[in-house]
Design an enzyme around this catalytic site. Structure first.
Site, short mmCIF file in Angstrom:
data_model
loop_
_atom_site.label_atom_id
_atom_site.label_comp_id
_atom_site.label_asym_id
_atom_site.label_seq_id
_atom_site.Cartn_x
_atom_site.Cartn_y
_atom_site.Cartn_z
N SER A 142 37.83 28.11 38.62
CA SER A 142 37.97 28.63 37.26
C SER A 142 39.27 28.10 36.66
O SER A 142 40.18 27.68 37.40
CB SER A 142 38.04 30.16 37.32
OG SER A 142 38.32 30.71 36.05
N TYR A 155 41.68 38.17 40.89
CA TYR A 155 40.66 37.18 40.55
C TYR A 155 41.27 35.78 40.63
O TYR A 155 40.69 34.87 41.26
CB TYR A 155 40.09 37.44 39.15
CG TYR A 155 39.02 36.45 38.73
CD1 TYR A 155 37.79 36.41 39.38
CD2 TYR A 155 39.24 35.56 37.68
CE1 TYR A 155 36.80 35.49 38.98
CE2 TYR A 155 38.27 34.65 37.28
CZ TYR A 155 37.05 34.62 37.94
OH TYR A 155 36.08 33.71 37.56
#
Ligand SMILES: NC(=O)c1ccc[n+]([C@@H]2O[C@H](COP(=O)([O-])OP(=O)(O)OC[C@H]3O[C@@H](n4cnc5c(N)ncnc54)[C@H](OP(=O)(O)O)[C@@H]3O)[C@@H](O)[C@H]2O)c1
Length: 246
Positions: A142, A155
């Site tokens: 990501s 995350y």
């Protein structure tokens, strides 16, 4: 002939979003798909859609947090198609929250799915790829694997880990002709923000997702990495909406 034609590709998290779009994109280019996720109804529908366009797909209900189920998934792909050319470790969750809220269960789940799931995926396919001296492992990280924001500590930690693991894999396995690709999407319109449990934060993130791009854009990036000649490695791609500053 496309370098995707006839390739056997396992995709985790194929039941929605980026995984689903990638399955359709690769099927349209002649890949044979092995679809994995937990929601069987979604996998079944996707398998039918792929069959309807004349391509091949099988599915196996799989929880990526189980090493045993991931080994069974790879064994199923080998039984059905005789080889595994590409593994796309895509399944992931994003229950963002600030650390002081101590959402320990959500941290554990993110670590189990986003990190251990990727490791189990690599472990499941490496033996047969090493034996054939050919293969390609694509791990979905990501933009959050490049940068950290408030509420993204865990995350981002998982997505930084995916990049570290992918780069280690590349260095270890390049001499075995096994390619390693990191895909780092920015904001993509999928069900991902639904995993945020804090209502205020979820609503703020949903606003932020107004500029999100469709998952098909990430699917095409994955297809690009796969379709290169076998001596070319696309090691990392960041794909953002043009309006995304972060
Ligand atoms: N959307 C974005 O803006 C964005 C940005 C950067 C990175 N990413 C990454 O892209 C990947 C795909 O996410 P997405 O955006 O497509 O979100 P999504 O639509 O929510 O898809 C997530 C997928 O992961 C699967 N999954 C979750 N837990 C699983 C488990 N324990 N075992 C097996 N499968 C599991 C889900 O399937 P089941 O629930 O059926 O199991 C679903 O298919 C993730 O790794 C995410 O972190 C997304």
């Amino acid at each position: 002939m496309s370098h995707i034609q006839g390739k056997v590709v396992i995709i985790t998290g194929a039941s929605s979003g980026i995984g689903q779009a990638t399955a359709k994109e690769l099927a349209s280019k002649g890949a044979k798909l092995v679809l994995a996720a937990r929601r069987e109804d979604r996998l079944k529908n996707l398998q039918q859609e792929i069959k309807d366009i004349g391509a091949e797909a099988v599915y196996k209900v799989t929880d990526v947090t189980s090493n045993q189920q991931m080994e069974e998934l790879a064994a199923y792909a080998l039984k059905e198609f005789g080889k595994i050319d590409v593994m796309v470790n895509n399944a992931g969750l994003m229950p963002l929250s600030p650390l002081h809220e101590k959402k320990i269960n959500e941290w554990d789940t993110m670590i189990d799915v986003n990190i251990k799931g990727v490791l189990y995926g690599i472990a499941a396919v490496l033996p047969s790829m090493r034996e054939r001296k050919e293969g390609h492992i694509i791990n979905v990280s990501s933009v959050a694997g490049h940068t950290v924001m408030a509420a993204s500590a865990v995350y981002s930690g998982t997505k930084f880990a995916v990049r570290a693991i992918s780069e280690g894999l590349r260095m270890e396995e390049c001499s075995n002709n096994i390619r390693s690709t990191i895909i780092s999407p920015g904001l993509v319109a999928t069900e991902l923000p639904e995993t945020i449990s804090g209502t205020e934060l979820k609503s703020a993130i949903n606003d932020y997702y107004n500029i999100a791009i469709p998952a098909e854009n990430i699917a095409r990036a994955i297809a690009y990495a796969i379709e290169q000649p076998s001596d070319v490695g696309i090691n990392e791609m960041i794909i953002r909406p043009i309006l995304q500053e972060l």
